[in-house]
Design a protein around this motif. Structure first.
Motif, PDB file in Angstrom:
ATOM      1  N   ALA A   1       0.890  -1.257   0.200  1.00  0.00           N
ATOM      2  CA  ALA A   1      -0.074  -0.098  -0.095  1.00  0.00           C
ATOM      3  C   ALA A   1       0.714   1.281  -0.133  1.00  0.00           C
ATOM      4  O   ALA A   1       0.566   2.173  -0.789  1.00  0.00           O
ATOM      5  N   ASP A   2       1.816   1.346   0.943  1.00  0.00           N
ATOM      6  CA  ASP A   2       2.648   2.671   1.121  1.00  0.00           C
ATOM      7  C   ASP A   2       3.445   2.751  -0.284  1.00  0.00           C
ATOM      8  O   ASP A   2       3.334   4.028  -0.826  1.00  0.00           O
TER       9      ASP A   2
ATOM     10  N   LEU B   1       0.911   3.852  -2.987  1.00  0.00           N
ATOM     11  CA  LEU B   1       0.419   5.302  -2.684  1.00  0.00           C
ATOM     12  C   LEU B   1       1.818   6.484  -3.119  1.00  0.00           C
ATOM     13  O   LEU B   1       1.302   7.660  -3.481  1.00  0.00           O
TER      14      LEU B   1
ATOM     15  N   ARG C   1       0.810   9.466  -5.730  1.00  0.00           N
ATOM     16  CA  ARG C   1       0.635  10.623  -4.974  1.00  0.00           C
ATOM     17  C   ARG C   1       0.776  11.996  -5.783  1.00  0.00           C
ATOM     18  O   ARG C   1       1.792  12.130  -6.367  1.00  0.00           O
TER      19      ARG C   1
ATOM     20  N   ASP D   1      -9.947   2.740  -3.183  1.00  0.00           N
ATOM     21  CA  ASP D   1     -10.636   3.166  -1.928  1.00  0.00           C
ATOM     22  C   ASP D   1     -11.041   2.027  -0.859  1.00  0.00           C
ATOM     23  O   ASP D   1     -10.733   2.128   0.235  1.00  0.00           O
TER      24      ASP D   1
ATOM     25  N   PHE E   1      -7.874   0.573   0.453  1.00  0.00           N
ATOM     26  CA  PHE E   1      -7.330   1.585   1.714  1.00  0.00           C
ATOM     27  C   PHE E   1      -8.062   1.379   2.908  1.00  0.00           C
ATOM     28  O   PHE E   1      -7.442   1.403   3.812  1.00  0.00           O
TER      29      PHE E   1
ATOM     30  N   TYR F   1      -5.582   5.982   5.808  1.00  0.00           N
ATOM     31  CA  TYR F   1      -5.160   6.163   4.353  1.00  0.00           C
ATOM     32  C   TYR F   1      -6.384   7.271   3.446  1.00  0.00           C
ATOM     33  O   TYR F   1      -7.681   7.115   3.951  1.00  0.00           O
TER      34      TYR F   1
ATOM     35  N   THR G   1      -8.599   8.203  -2.870  1.00  0.00           N
ATOM     36  CA  THR G   1      -7.867   8.365  -3.813  1.00  0.00           C
ATOM     37  C   THR G   1      -8.056   9.945  -4.512  1.00  0.00           C
ATOM     38  O   THR G   1      -7.037  10.528  -4.772  1.00  0.00           O
TER      39      THR G   1
ATOM     40  N   ILE H   1      -5.732  12.799  -2.986  1.00  0.00           N
ATOM     41  CA  ILE H   1      -4.294  12.905  -3.382  1.00  0.00           C
ATOM     42  C   ILE H   1      -3.982  12.769  -4.904  1.00  0.00           C
ATOM     43  O   ILE H   1      -2.805  13.139  -5.176  1.00  0.00           O
ATOM     44  N   CYS H   2      -4.948  12.755  -5.703  1.00  0.00           N
ATOM     45  CA  CYS H   2      -4.773  12.412  -6.940  1.00  0.00           C
ATOM     46  C   CYS H   2      -5.911  13.230  -7.705  1.00  0.00           C
ATOM     47  O   CYS H   2      -7.146  13.075  -7.284  1.00  0.00           O
TER      48      CYS H   2
END
Length: 235
Positions: free
Chosen positions: A74-75, A78, A82, A99, A102, A109, A112, A115-116
């Motif tokens: 996940a990290d 992301l 991002r 989503d 997360f 978290y 989406t 952050i995008c």
């Protein structure tokens, strides 16, 4: 502008029914050119893949058994997306699954769209080609893009193909080829802006001899037809 063309494969069609992401494929565009950077991972969904889904993408439970679970990737995922604009064909499907994944982590978290940016290439295609089929295979035929390697759906391959379709559909950019590693270089060129402080271009005046020759040419033309240029010169 940084864009990420993204696709996912899943165990089924509805995250609300417990279906999960099993593959993520992304390719990066910078100023409408493929950079060669990509993100690709297979994911153990911690549940069975439906037979109908296997028929679409060919990814089996046995293949996924030793793959990382989503919390382990996940990290990194992301961090890759991002701040970018995501280009996704039928974006609500993929974003909904992302989503959902997360949210299962219970670790704060973001969604989406927090952050995008998200661009749905299917919506763009429907506006450009209303009343027609606009799936990825049809768009490849429409824009002359080779998808002969696409026997089954695959997230990374589909992301690469979608990048070519998106560039062709939004800017007439079709000369894009992929190298052996799956990266590519767009064939279009950037607009070159001229500096306002540049030296002025020289203006070359016609010589007297050149003006005389042009005058004689127009006179010969006038003997056979009406000469519009002659009227403008004398106006």
């Amino acid at each position: 502008m940084r864009q990420i063309v993204l696709d996912t494969e899943t165990t089924g069609l509805e995250p609300e029914q417990g279906h999960r992401v099993i593959e993520i494929g992304c390719v990066e565009l910078e100023n409408r050119e493929l950079t060669g950077r990509h993100y690709h991972v297979y994911i153990n969904p911690e549940r069975e893949v439906e037979d109908s889904a296997v028929e679409v993408h060919g990814i089996t439970n046995e293949f996924l058994a030793d793959k990382p679970v989503f919390r382990d990737v996940a990290d990194d995922f992301l961090a890759f997306i991002r701040g970018a604009e995501l280009v996704i064909h039928n974006a609500p499907f993929d974003v909904g699954f992302m989503d959902h994944e997360f949210s299962l982590l219970n670790a704060g978290y973001p969604l989406t769209r927090e952050i995008c940016g998200v661009t749905d290439s299917l919506v763009l295609a429907r506006k450009k080609h209303p009343g027609q089929k606009n799936n990825l295979d049809v768009l490849c035929r429409r824009y002359g893009i080779d998808n002969s390697n696409r026997e089954l759906h695959g997230a990374l391959l589909d992301a690469e193909i979608l990048a070519m379709v998106y560039l062709a559909m939004t800017g007439g950019q079709t000369a894009l080829s992929l190298d052996e590693a799956g990266a590519g270089q767009a064939g279009g060129s950037e607009i070159e802006r001229l500096s306002a402080d540049r030296q002025p271009l020289p203006v070359l005046e016609a010589s007297e001899e050149e003006v005389k020759c042009h005058r004689e040419f127009l006179d010969r033309m006038a003997e056979k037809t009406q000469v519009v240029w002659d009227q403008r010169l004398n106006s």
